[in-house]
Design a protein around this motif. Structure first.
Motif: not given
Length: 368
Positions: A108, A112, A115, A117, A122, A126
């Protein structure tokens, strides 16, 4: 995730605590954890950790490292799709919750960062939710000890800026009510008190102690009885409701099956969700969703781990609307260590977890 994972590295981190941490289950003077780094083909790195908690999860550093370097390596290297990768991690092994959590959080964190973020933003995306901009607040644990020692520690922690204190009880049930009374007298009525017995009472002791502390303004009692004694927990809850003290299930809820049994037995009012206990952010999101569906409150907690795990848990609180007024979590582990082993990541401002405004967990490397 877009670029495939091409590198997996693990490293044991052992950070001394400035104050020994003592519960009904154990005493420790160090935070011992295994740090995982996943790097994609573009050089972006995601971080996760697997704390060693022998007396709660049964996970060791050696076992987590073997799991991450063995079966989980096989599903992590080459991973490109987040949903497929986190699902594969959860299916790859039985148990090994800390190792699964490290892998899940790292995936994760990597997604993130890819992206651009924060981890909270994120996770909210999600889960199909809006991130909560509220502050993430934590309680502060008072290690098990004598009434005088607890009262002194309570005054010190209030002076440090903590408005919610969690007393570790259960090691000496006969004297626990006196300990709670001593702390209440030391800090006055304006400080919130929580109790955590860490499975140290039986149902009869719990009922007696609840009667003895009914006038002390205790906010909640956490895991009063042994993990598997759901009938006992349900019995204690019936009495606890009469005296107005909610019960928080911790060790009784590792995974979704456990939560279903707690709901079925009507054994608790709240559940303590911990990443290293349930296997990471992905199963934690599901636990929170199901708990809310059954009108259970949620506290997000941590093991004795580093700022990395605390940061992931705090991001989960923001992503799921569990930040701000009315929500005080159990994320003080990073406060106990002598310093963060990372550059970047979360920090503490009195009872507030300060999340970085940077992609992912905001960790850029090891300290020093």
């Amino acid at each position: 995730m877009v670029a495939p994972v091409v590198s997996l590295e693990t490293e044991v981190v052992r950070v001394p605590l400035h104050t020994p941490f003592v519960t009904a289950l154990r005493r420790t003077e160090h935070a011992e954890t295994l740090v995982l780094r996943l790097t994609d083909a573009d050089g972006v790195t995601g971080w996760g950790e697997a704390p060693q908690v022998w007396r709660v999860t049964g996970d060791s550093l050696a076992g987590s490292q073997a799991c991450l370097e063995g079966p989980l390596r096989d599903v992590l290297l080459g991973a490109t799709g987040l949903t497929a990768a986190v699902g594969a991690v959860q299916r790859a092994v039985v148990g090994n919750a800390a190792a699964r959590s490290a892998a899940d959080v790292a995936l994760h964190d990597l997604a993130a960062r890819q992206a651009g973020l924060t981890l909270a933003a994120h996770l909210a995306a999600y889960a199909g939710a809006e991130p909560d901009r509220g502050e993430v607040l934590t309680d502060m644990t008072l290690s098990a000890g004598t009434a005088d020692v607890l009262a002194e520690a309570a005054r010190a922690r209030v002076a440090d800026g903590f408005g919610t204190l969690k007393l570790k009880v259960g090691a000496d049930p006969a004297g626990d009510a006196a300990r709670v009374r001593s702390v209440r007298e030391a800090v006055g009525p304006g400080v919130v008190l929580r109790l955590d017995a860490n499975q140290g009472w039986d149902a009869h002791q719990a009922v007696r102690i609840l009667d003895e502390i009914r006038d002390l303004g205790v906010e909640l009692v956490e895991q009063p009885v042994p993990r598997r004694d759901l009938l006992g927990l349900a019995h204690v809850r019936t009495h606890a409701r009469e005296v107005g003290v909610p019960l928080l299930a911790d060790e009784s809820v590792f995974d979704l099956d456990d939560l279903v049994e707690v709901v079925r037995h009507r054994a608790a009012d709240l559940v303590n969700v911990k990443l290293a206990k349930c296997g990471g952010l992905t199963p934690a999101l599901e636990l929170i969703r199901v708990a809310r569906h059954h009108d259970l409150g949620v506290v997000i907690g941590c093991m004795m781990e580093s700022h990395l795990g605390v940061g992931a848990a705090a991001a989960l609180a923001q992503a799921t609307g569990l930040a701000g007024a009315g929500h005080v979590h159990d994320l003080d582990a990073g406060w106990w260590v002598t310093g963060s082993p990372y550059v970047g990541g979360v920090s503490y401002d009195r009872d507030r977890i300060v999340l970085p405004d940077a992609p992912g967990l905001g960790i850029t490397g090891p300290a020093g």
